[in-house]
Enzyme design. Structure first.
Site, PDB file in Angstrom:
ATOM      1  N   ASP A   1      -3.586  -8.411   3.231  1.00 57.41           N
ATOM      2  CA  ASP A   1      -4.921  -8.739   3.717  1.00 57.41           C
ATOM      3  C   ASP A   1      -5.517  -9.775   2.776  1.00 57.41           C
ATOM      4  OD1 ASP A   1      -4.640  -6.709   5.642  1.00 57.41           O
ATOM      5  OD2 ASP A   1      -5.472  -5.205   4.284  1.00 57.41           O
TER       6      ASP A   1
ATOM      7  N   HIS B   1       1.609  -2.024   5.697  1.00 59.86           N
ATOM      8  CA  HIS B   1       1.451  -2.379   4.284  1.00 59.86           C
ATOM      9  C   HIS B   1       2.458  -1.622   3.412  1.00 59.86           C
ATOM     10  CE1 HIS B   1      -2.307  -4.793   4.120  1.00 59.86           C
ATOM     11  NE2 HIS B   1      -2.604  -4.150   5.240  1.00 59.86           N
TER      12      HIS B   1
ATOM     13  N   HIS C   1      -5.309  -9.995   8.344  1.00 60.52           N
ATOM     14  CA  HIS C   1      -4.091  -9.194   8.251  1.00 60.52           C
ATOM     15  C   HIS C   1      -2.874  -9.981   8.746  1.00 60.52           C
ATOM     16  CE1 HIS C   1      -1.988  -5.144   8.766  1.00 60.52           C
ATOM     17  NE2 HIS C   1      -1.215  -5.952   9.490  1.00 60.52           N
TER      18      HIS C   1
ATOM     19  N   GLU D   1      -7.474  -8.114  13.515  1.00 59.17           N
ATOM     20  CA  GLU D   1      -7.984  -8.299  12.150  1.00 59.17           C
ATOM     21  C   GLU D   1      -7.650  -9.708  11.673  1.00 59.17           C
ATOM     22  OE1 GLU D   1      -7.352  -3.620  10.761  1.00 59.17           O
ATOM     23  OE2 GLU D   1      -6.095  -5.189   9.885  1.00 59.17           O
TER      24      GLU D   1
ATOM     25  N   ARG E   1       0.849  -1.190   0.000  1.00 65.87           N
ATOM     26  CA  ARG E   1       0.000   0.000   0.000  1.00 65.87           C
ATOM     27  C   ARG E   1       0.887   1.243   0.000  1.00 65.87           C
ATOM     28  NH1 ARG E   1      -3.706   0.123   5.059  1.00 65.87           N
ATOM     29  NH2 ARG E   1      -4.452  -1.775   4.001  1.00 65.87           N
TER      30      ARG E   1
END
Length: 228
Positions: free
Chosen positions: A149, A142, A210, A207, A97
């Site tokens: 994910d 990320h 993740h 999460e 990301r």
């Protein structure tokens, strides 16, 4: 008074030093495309589309592809090979990301009037608490390139495995060990978790989707090149 000032200066210097250890880079040479490294994986890059907690395509996502560091991609291929034998494929929601995307999340979170996607992703929360509760931050693992994910795709049903909750849901039901799960939903989460941990990934306690490579190659570098 001098003691108070000294404590403040030490705190400021400590924070400054922590950030000084971090660095940005636009060098993508250590990354690979998951479609090449893990050909069995299915891609559903949520931040390239509009079905995400913001409701818009996120800055920095110029193509619906997934990228990871070479080391993380190699480990993920091992995860995929293990799970294919059990009747599953990996489905990727997000991988590398760019920092630009993280900045977009920050900007969106500060606009308290924009709650278009609240019913889908944070119905139990007021948007004003997203920073304080850690859902939005100025940095993301990320962006270091070894976090992703994902979920399971069940080849026998040709559907995503039932995880008892959706990707990017802001709330307790996203915790891997959430008590409101059915035995089947909990088992699905554990199948994914165990396979990822078997091959060097560490989970996140909040999460279920993740995971980060334990021995990530760029632990202090946040990359800025776009996903394209």
């Amino acid at each position: 008074m001098r003691k108070i000032l000294a404590v403040i200066m030490l705190f400021v210097l400590g924070v400054t030093g922590a950030y000084a250890e971090e660095k940005n880079s636009d060098d993508s040479s250590g990354f690979v495309y998951l479609s090449e490294a893990v050909p069995d994986a299915i891609l559903e890059i949520r931040y390239y589309g509009t079905y995400n907690f913001v409701g818009d395509r996120i800055d920095g996502y110029e193509r619906p592809v997934a990228m990871l560091t070479k080391e993380a991609a190699k480990a993920l291929r091992e995860v995929s090979d293990e799970l294919v034998k059990k009747g599953y494929r990996l489905k990727i929601y997000d991988a590398y990301r760019p920092q630009k995307a993280v900045n977009h999340f920050e900007s969106w979170a500060r606009d308290l009037e924009d709650t278009r996607m609240k019913d889908y992703f944070y119905p139990e929360l007021d948007k004003s608490v997203l920073f304080d509760q850690g859902y939005i931050d100025h940095r993301s693992g990320h962006s270091r390139g070894s976090t992703l994910d994902l979920t399971l795709f069940d080849m026998s049903t040709e559907k995503e495995a039932d995880m008892g909750g959706t990707f990017d849901y802001f709330g307790e039901k996203s915790h891997p060990d959430y008590k409101g799960l059915t035995p089947a939903q909990f088992n699905n989460r554990m199948i994914l978790r165990e396979a990822m941990m078997n091959h060097g990934f560490k989970p996140l306690s909040t999460e279920w989707w993740h995971f980060t490579l334990k021995d990530e190659p760029y632990p202090d570098t946040y990359f800025t090149f776009p996903v394209k």
